[in-house]
Design a protein around this motif. Structure first.
Motif, PDB file in Angstrom:
ATOM      1  N   ARG A  93      -0.784   5.911 -11.849  1.00 27.15           N
ATOM      2  CA  ARG A  93       0.091   4.879 -11.284  1.00 27.15           C
ATOM      3  C   ARG A  93       0.364   3.759 -12.274  1.00 27.15           C
ATOM      4  NH1 ARG A  93      -2.765   2.792  -6.767  1.00 27.15           N
ATOM      5  NH2 ARG A  93      -3.422   1.016  -8.025  1.00 27.15           N
ATOM      6  N   THR A 112       1.465   6.566  -6.960  1.00 25.71           N
ATOM      7  CA  THR A 112       0.396   7.511  -7.292  1.00 25.71           C
ATOM      8  C   THR A 112       0.885   8.951  -7.171  1.00 25.71           C
ATOM      9  OG1 THR A 112      -1.297   5.958  -6.513  1.00 25.71           O
ATOM     10  CG2 THR A 112      -1.935   8.264  -6.703  1.00 25.71           C
ATOM     11  N   GLU A 113       1.638   9.219  -6.098  1.00 24.77           N
ATOM     12  CA  GLU A 113       2.167  10.564  -5.884  1.00 24.77           C
ATOM     13  C   GLU A 113       3.139  10.956  -6.986  1.00 24.77           C
ATOM     14  OE1 GLU A 113       3.904  10.358  -2.042  1.00 24.77           O
ATOM     15  OE2 GLU A 113       1.979  10.485  -0.965  1.00 24.77           O
ATOM     16  N   THR A 125       0.971   4.067  -2.957  1.00 22.85           N
ATOM     17  CA  THR A 125       0.758   5.487  -2.645  1.00 22.85           C
ATOM     18  C   THR A 125       1.854   6.339  -3.251  1.00 22.85           C
ATOM     19  OG1 THR A 125      -0.376   4.941  -0.571  1.00 22.85           O
ATOM     20  CG2 THR A 125       0.512   7.174  -0.791  1.00 22.85           C
ATOM     21  N   LYS A 126       3.119   5.875  -3.106  1.00 27.13           N
ATOM     22  CA  LYS A 126       4.245   6.620  -3.663  1.00 27.13           C
ATOM     23  C   LYS A 126       4.171   6.664  -5.182  1.00 27.13           C
ATOM     24  CE  LYS A 126       7.758   6.396  -0.085  1.00 27.13           C
ATOM     25  NZ  LYS A 126       7.908   7.869  -0.069  1.00 27.13           N
ATOM     26  N   GLU A 141       0.831  -1.210   0.000  1.00 27.31           N
ATOM     27  CA  GLU A 141       0.000   0.000   0.000  1.00 27.31           C
ATOM     28  C   GLU A 141       0.859   1.250   0.000  1.00 27.31           C
ATOM     29  OE1 GLU A 141      -2.480  -0.442   3.387  1.00 27.31           O
ATOM     30  OE2 GLU A 141      -3.904  -1.793   2.407  1.00 27.31           O
ATOM     31  N   GLU A 142       1.961   1.213   0.752  1.00 32.07           N
ATOM     32  CA  GLU A 142       2.864   2.364   0.808  1.00 32.07           C
ATOM     33  C   GLU A 142       3.505   2.609  -0.554  1.00 32.07           C
ATOM     34  OE1 GLU A 142       6.892   3.858   3.191  1.00 32.07           O
ATOM     35  OE2 GLU A 142       5.913   1.962   3.729  1.00 32.07           O
TER      36      GLU A 142
END
Length: 207
Positions: free
Chosen positions: A178, A158-159, A155-156, A151-152
């Motif tokens: 992503r 996506t960022e 998230t990265k 998940e982390e």
């Protein structure tokens, strides 16, 4: 633990006197069985026969081929077990040719299977259950950690995809997300292209 064996009559052993033929086990520490003892000799010298005597402790009966035998097994605490009364509480297991023929018959005849020769007691089952619980707990914990890391990372990704989308000077892609970024990584890996763009550095550190 077995200290010595006196054999009056058992197979090839006749009038075998440990104190006389091996040594006085009451005074000579080298003339008795120790925690680990290695017995060796030529074929038909009595190794299997000796193992059959010890196996009588496990079976608690005399081997059927030696019904008229007579022997005495002296233990470390100076007590003894005689052939006419083999009751004991010792934990004895013997692996010899008799064991092979009795429990592993398929070595000799493919029509036979492997017979069970160890029974799990209540204590063993409790230990196994405990190990299963421990392993399940370890698996659950590892699964949770994996999910968190995944998940982390997502998230990265996506960022970083958002940053790339907002910096069209570097990438001429309007709908950058992503998945687009992940696909880019795959293409980069295949083409072996070196990337020096600072936007990727935080992601690459995760690998």
């Amino acid at each position: 633990m077995i200290k010595a064996i006196e054999i009056n009559n058992f197979g090839c052993f006749k009038d075998f006197n440990w104190k006389k033929d091996v040594g006085n086990y009451t005074t000579d520490i080298t003339a008795k069985f120790s925690e680990i003892s290695i017995i060796y000799g030529r074929n038909y010298s009595g190794k299997t026969t000796l193992s059959r005597i010890i196996n009588c402790l496990d079976k608690k009966i005399v081997h059927p081929d030696y019904i008229n035998s007579n022997f005495e097994i002296i233990l470390e605490n100076s007590t003894s077990i005689k052939s006419d009364n083999l009751y004991n509480t010792l934990n004895v297991k013997v692996y010899n040719s008799d064991f092979m023929k009795e429990k592993l018959k398929w070595f000799y005849d493919k029509n036979y299977g492997i017979e069970p020769f160890t029974i799990l007691g209540e204590k063993n089952i409790e230990e196994i259950d405990k190990k299963i619980i421990e392993k399940n707990s370890e698996f659950t914990s590892s699964e949770k950690n994996f999910k968190e890391i995944k998940e982390e990372l997502e998230t990265k990704l996506t960022e970083e995809a958002k940053k790339i989308k907002e910096n069209t000077n570097y990438f001429n892609v309007v709908t950058y997300n992503r998945k687009t970024l992940t696909d880019s990584f795959s293409k980069i890996k295949k083409k072996k292209v070196l990337i020096f763009e600072y936007l990727y550095l935080d992601i690459l550190k995760q690998f």
